[in-house]
Design an enzyme around this catalytic site. Structure first.
Site, short mmCIF file in Angstrom:
data_model
loop_
_atom_site.label_atom_id
_atom_site.label_comp_id
_atom_site.label_asym_id
_atom_site.label_seq_id
_atom_site.Cartn_x
_atom_site.Cartn_y
_atom_site.Cartn_z
N MET A 66 -0.72 -4.25 6.32
CA MET A 66 0.58 -4.50 5.70
C MET A 66 1.25 -3.16 5.38
O MET A 66 2.15 -3.09 4.54
CB MET A 66 0.42 -5.35 4.45
N LEU A 77 -0.33 2.85 4.45
CA LEU A 77 -1.67 3.18 4.96
C LEU A 77 -2.35 4.24 4.10
O LEU A 77 -1.73 5.21 3.67
CB LEU A 77 -1.56 3.67 6.41
N GLY A 137 -8.59 4.14 3.71
CA GLY A 137 -9.32 2.93 4.11
C GLY A 137 -8.83 2.45 5.47
O GLY A 137 -9.62 2.19 6.38
N HIS A 138 -7.49 2.37 5.61
CA HIS A 138 -6.93 1.95 6.91
C HIS A 138 -7.29 2.98 7.99
O HIS A 138 -7.63 2.61 9.12
CB HIS A 138 -5.39 1.87 6.85
N LYS A 162 -13.70 -4.69 1.79
CA LYS A 162 -13.16 -4.77 0.43
C LYS A 162 -12.55 -6.15 0.20
O LYS A 162 -12.73 -6.74 -0.86
CB LYS A 162 -12.13 -3.68 0.19
N SER A 205 -3.79 -0.15 -1.28
CA SER A 205 -2.36 0.22 -1.30
C SER A 205 -1.79 0.03 -2.70
O SER A 205 -0.78 0.64 -3.06
CB SER A 205 -1.57 -0.65 -0.32
N ARG A 206 -2.44 -0.82 -3.50
CA ARG A 206 -1.92 -1.10 -4.85
C ARG A 206 -2.36 -0.04 -5.87
O ARG A 206 -1.87 -0.06 -7.00
CB ARG A 206 -2.36 -2.49 -5.31
O1 PAF Z 1 -5.55 -7.17 4.53
C1 PAF Z 1 -4.34 -7.13 4.84
O2 PAF Z 1 -3.69 -6.07 4.82
C2 PAF Z 1 -3.62 -8.42 5.20
O3 PAF Z 1 -4.13 -9.49 4.48
C3 PAF Z 1 -3.65 -8.72 6.71
C4 PAF Z 1 -5.05 -8.96 7.21
C5 PAF Z 1 -3.00 -7.56 7.47
C6 PAF Z 1 -2.82 -9.98 6.99
O4 PAF Z 1 -1.51 -9.86 6.55
#
Ligand code: PAF
Length: 274
Positions: A28, A31, A34-35, A147, A184-185
């Site tokens: 979402m 980034l 983790g991403h 997570k 992200s939060r």
């Molecule tokens: O984990 C996330 O960022 C979201 O739940 C996902 C898997 C991209 C679906 O919107």
């Protein structure tokens, strides 16, 4: 890296990359490391890497942070470029949703415990968008972090139940140096809240240590974790097996300790797999 926004552009890729392995990291945006670790893993294990950035409205409940969810498209696309992503799929809401749609419903038990209690409907929307994205990208491997353990488990169940042809790769939680799980939060946390938030990972670490010393009683473990987190508003501390059924004694290799807590106005989750 190519940024694509339409379904047609994405579908053209299928023809081009028929014989290649496609690694897919749905996100979402906003980034963080983790991403990045998911993207790196995808890069190592596939010929082509696709990342999606889509803040999916159907997985946010009324009153949640959909409107204020951090949006950093420019920075995110730079990160993807630096990570050698091949395609960044960033669709508009109207591309992904048409209105009165066939809906997906999370399973009654696994979808409506823990996160599902506080956020009823969240997993329905999450599964809906993940199914759409998997169908569009048709990846060989799709990468999800541990997570969001319940999300990961439900996605695996959906893949099984709907016979989807994709390998779901479970990726380790990435933490800040002080132990806070990347999210992200985390940007919402004030300096003091961030210090308080550390009690979550500390309590998990302490429980793991206790288990290492032979303490397998879940009530004892949960009570000591609650003491460590006494400054924050705990929503749940749960010990379950990998099917998210509560257990009384730790089953080594098949247990998870999961925490959700409110720190100031920020809701955080974390877990360890035992
Ligand atoms: O984990 C996330 O960022 C979201 O739940 C996902 C898997 C991209 C679906 O919107």
């Amino acid at each position: 890296m190519e940024i694509i926004q339409t379904v047609q552009q994405l579908q053209q890729l299928q023809n081009r990359f028929k014989k290649l392995n496609i690694g897919f990291v749905p996100t979402m945006g906003a980034l963080h490391d983790g991403h990045i670790s998911l993207i790196k893993q995808a890069r190592e294990q596939n010929d082509v890497v696709v990342v999606s950035i889509f803040v999916n409205p159907t997985q946010f409940l009324e009153g949640e942070d959909l409107e204020t969810y951090p949006k950093k498209m420019e920075a995110d696309s730079k990160i993807c470029e630096l990570c050698n992503v091949d395609y960044l799929f960033a669709p508009e809401i109207s591309t992904m949703y048409s209105g009165d749609e066939v809906l997906i419903k999370a399973p009654n038990i696994r979808g409506y415990t823990l996160e599902g209690v506080k956020r009823p409907g969240h997993f329905d929307g999450m599964l809906q968008i993940v199914l759409k994205l998997l169908n569009l990208v048709q990846p060989t491997n799709a990468y999800f972090g541990k997570k969001d353990a319940q999300q990961l488990s439900l996605i695996k169940l959906m893949v099984d139940n709907f016979f989807l042809n994709v390998n779901i790769v479970e990726c380790e939680i990435v933490r800040e140096e002080d132990g806070l799980a990347m999210s992200s939060r985390n940007v919402y946390l004030s300096k003091d809240e961030r210090i308080d938030a550390l009690s979550i990972s500390k309590s998990l670490k302490y429980a793991a240590k206790q288990i290492g010393s032979g303490e397998l009683d879940c009530e004892v473990l949960i009570n000591s974790m609650r003491e460590i987190m006494n400054k924050i508003d705990i929503e749940y501390v749960a010990i379950t097996n990998r099917k998210f059924e509560k257990i009384e004694k730790i089953e080594l290799g098949n247990s998870m300790i999961l925490v959700a807590a409110q720190v100031g106005t920020t809701r955080l989750i974390d877990n360890i797999w035992i």
